[in-house]
Design a protein around this motif. Structure first.
Motif, PDB file in Angstrom:
ATOM      1  N   THR A 226       0.845  -1.195   0.000  1.00 24.17           N
ATOM      2  CA  THR A 226       0.000   0.000   0.000  1.00 24.17           C
ATOM      3  C   THR A 226       0.879   1.244   0.000  1.00 24.17           C
ATOM      4  O   THR A 226       1.749   1.408   0.861  1.00 24.17           O
ATOM      5  CB  THR A 226      -0.930   0.009   1.225  1.00 24.17           C
ATOM      6  OG1 THR A 226      -1.778  -1.144   1.179  1.00 24.17           O
ATOM      7  CG2 THR A 226      -1.793   1.260   1.238  1.00 24.17           C
ATOM      8  N   VAL A 227       0.649   2.113  -0.978  1.00 27.50           N
ATOM      9  CA  VAL A 227       1.421   3.351  -1.118  1.00 27.50           C
ATOM     10  C   VAL A 227       0.465   4.517  -0.940  1.00 27.50           C
ATOM     11  O   VAL A 227      -0.540   4.633  -1.652  1.00 27.50           O
ATOM     12  CB  VAL A 227       2.122   3.413  -2.488  1.00 27.50           C
ATOM     13  CG1 VAL A 227       3.047   4.631  -2.546  1.00 27.50           C
ATOM     14  CG2 VAL A 227       2.917   2.144  -2.753  1.00 27.50           C
ATOM     15  N   GLU A 228       0.769   5.367   0.039  1.00 27.73           N
ATOM     16  CA  GLU A 228      -0.059   6.526   0.365  1.00 27.73           C
ATOM     17  C   GLU A 228       0.605   7.803  -0.143  1.00 27.73           C
ATOM     18  O   GLU A 228       1.812   7.824  -0.416  1.00 27.73           O
ATOM     19  CB  GLU A 228      -0.271   6.610   1.886  1.00 27.73           C
ATOM     20  CG  GLU A 228      -0.849   5.354   2.523  1.00 27.73           C
ATOM     21  CD  GLU A 228      -2.332   5.172   2.245  1.00 27.73           C
ATOM     22  OE1 GLU A 228      -2.945   6.103   1.675  1.00 27.73           O
ATOM     23  OE2 GLU A 228      -2.873   4.100   2.593  1.00 27.73           O
ATOM     24  N   PRO A 229      -0.153   8.905  -0.263  1.00 31.32           N
ATOM     25  CA  PRO A 229       0.405  10.150  -0.794  1.00 31.32           C
ATOM     26  C   PRO A 229       1.656  10.598  -0.054  1.00 31.32           C
ATOM     27  O   PRO A 229       1.741  10.542   1.177  1.00 31.32           O
ATOM     28  CB  PRO A 229      -0.737  11.150  -0.607  1.00 31.32           C
ATOM     29  CG  PRO A 229      -1.972  10.318  -0.690  1.00 31.32           C
ATOM     30  CD  PRO A 229      -1.601   9.017  -0.019  1.00 31.32           C
ATOM     31  N   GLY A 230       2.640  11.037  -0.829  1.00 27.58           N
ATOM     32  CA  GLY A 230       3.884  11.521  -0.244  1.00 27.58           C
ATOM     33  C   GLY A 230       4.898  10.435   0.039  1.00 27.58           C
ATOM     34  O   GLY A 230       5.918  10.700   0.676  1.00 27.58           O
ATOM     35  N   SER A 231       4.657   9.206  -0.426  1.00 27.29           N
ATOM     36  CA  SER A 231       5.637   8.129  -0.273  1.00 27.29           C
ATOM     37  C   SER A 231       6.006   7.571  -1.640  1.00 27.29           C
ATOM     38  O   SER A 231       5.267   7.715  -2.615  1.00 27.29           O
ATOM     39  CB  SER A 231       5.105   7.022   0.646  1.00 27.29           C
ATOM     40  OG  SER A 231       3.899   6.482   0.150  1.00 27.29           O
ATOM     41  N   LEU A 232       7.174   6.935  -1.702  1.00 27.61           N
ATOM     42  CA  LEU A 232       7.733   6.426  -2.948  1.00 27.61           C
ATOM     43  C   LEU A 232       8.110   4.969  -2.744  1.00 27.61           C
ATOM     44  O   LEU A 232       8.862   4.645  -1.820  1.00 27.61           O
ATOM     45  CB  LEU A 232       8.963   7.248  -3.343  1.00 27.61           C
ATOM     46  CG  LEU A 232       9.669   6.896  -4.651  1.00 27.61           C
ATOM     47  CD1 LEU A 232       8.954   7.563  -5.824  1.00 27.61           C
ATOM     48  CD2 LEU A 232      11.127   7.363  -4.622  1.00 27.61           C
TER      49      LEU A 232
END
Length: 319
Positions: A226-232
């Motif tokens: 799971t990738v949330e806003p502001g992560s890479l």
């Protein structure tokens, strides 16, 4: 776009082969950009310096700037790289020492090749939209092109790829047969994806490329992570496809390219191959030579920070 750190850290990178498929989730650090904008700096990051030739990734917003100046970055130099301006919301007015004056709007490509040296400034227009949201990225130029003449490109229309619940815009390079008009000097790709909740796809990839996914909005599963806003999420190379599933309506950037084999040093707004070149670039900026002038910006240009007290050396690109 600029690195406005008053004490920027020299970043040695380049010179290593790919890692094979991995799943490394990276979080950004808060960094001020200009007078009123905060960004999340995702590259360079601890343990990860580049994704292909992509060497710098800032994500900012969504910010309510209705009663603020918005982005305000004074004239500053670049050397040895390309800058990619990408917006989801808002407007950015670009000025440079070539005489370019261009407003960049959402889903338009503002691409500046610094080559042997250029100066530019970026700001929100005085009358600007309420929301500002986007990404600012750098691409390292390979040795054979790093002294090329500076240039600025604006592409208001970019190729797209569509599927059920998915709309992709090709920013740089080629994706699924669609090729951006932006000039690239190494094999790479940059693409923006709009995903509707529940959409699930397997993106075709180039196995020789390494990839990363930046979440801009919403929540998306990338190969089960799971990738949330502001992560890479760094994905390594050796993949032929990438599973995606949108947990909500989401927006992501896919960045990729052939691992950058050259060893480089990145400090402030310059990319060179040696510490001596870096010191010369700083001196030329402070003297007001080589980089040209930006006309029409209401304010002073940026002064260069002091060089660190240790020798700048090019080393490996990661860890």
């Amino acid at each position: 776009m600029s690195n406005l750190d008053l004490k920027p850290t020299p970043t040695p990178c380049g010179g290593e082969a790919g890692t094979g498929p991995v799943k490394d989730l990276l979080t950004g650090r808060q960094v001020p950009l200009g007078e009123s904008t905060q960004v999340r700096r995702l590259l360079p990051n601890l343990g990860r310096r580049m994704v292909g030739a992509w060497c710098f990734v800032d994500h900012y917003g969504p910010d309510d700037v209705e009663h603020e100046a918005g982005m305000m970055v004074p004239p500053h130099p670049h050397l040895g790289l390309q800058t990619v301006s990408w917006l989801h919301d808002g407007e950015i007015l670009h000025r440079d020492s070539l005489g370019s004056l261009q407003t960049v709007r959402p889903y338009e490509l503002g691409l500046m090749t610094s080559g042997r040296g250029i100066t530019h400034a970026e700001q929100s227009p005085k009358a600007h939209p309420r929301v500002l949201h986007g990404a600012q990225l750098w691409v390292a130029l390979p040795n054979e092109h790093r002294h090329t003449a500076p240039a600025f490109e604006h592409h208001g229309s970019l190729p797209t790829v569509t599927a059920a619940g998915l709309d992709a815009t090709v920013i740089m390079g080629t994706l699924d047969g669609a090729t951006s008009p932006g000039t690239a000097y190494t094999p790479l790709v940059g693409a923006d994806f709009k995903l509707r909740e529940g959409a699930a796809h397997r993106l075709p990839l180039e196995p020789e490329f390494e990839y990363a996914v930046l979440a801009m909005t919403g929540s998306v599963e990338v190969d089960g992570v799971t990738v949330e806003p502001g992560s890479l999420l760094y994905l390594g190379n050796g993949r032929r496809e990438l599973p995606l599933r949108a947990r909500t309506d989401a927006g992501i950037l896919l960045l990729g390219g052939v691992p950058f084999e050259e060893r480089i040093v990145m400090w402030w707004n310059f990319i060179t191959r040696t510490g001596e070149e870096m010191a010369q670039a700083r001196e030329e900026w402070e003297k007001g030579s080589s980089f040209g002038e930006v006309h029409g910006f209401d304010g002073d240009r940026l002064a260069a920070p002091e060089l660190p007290p240790v020798p700048l050396k090019a080393r490996g690109r990661a860890r």
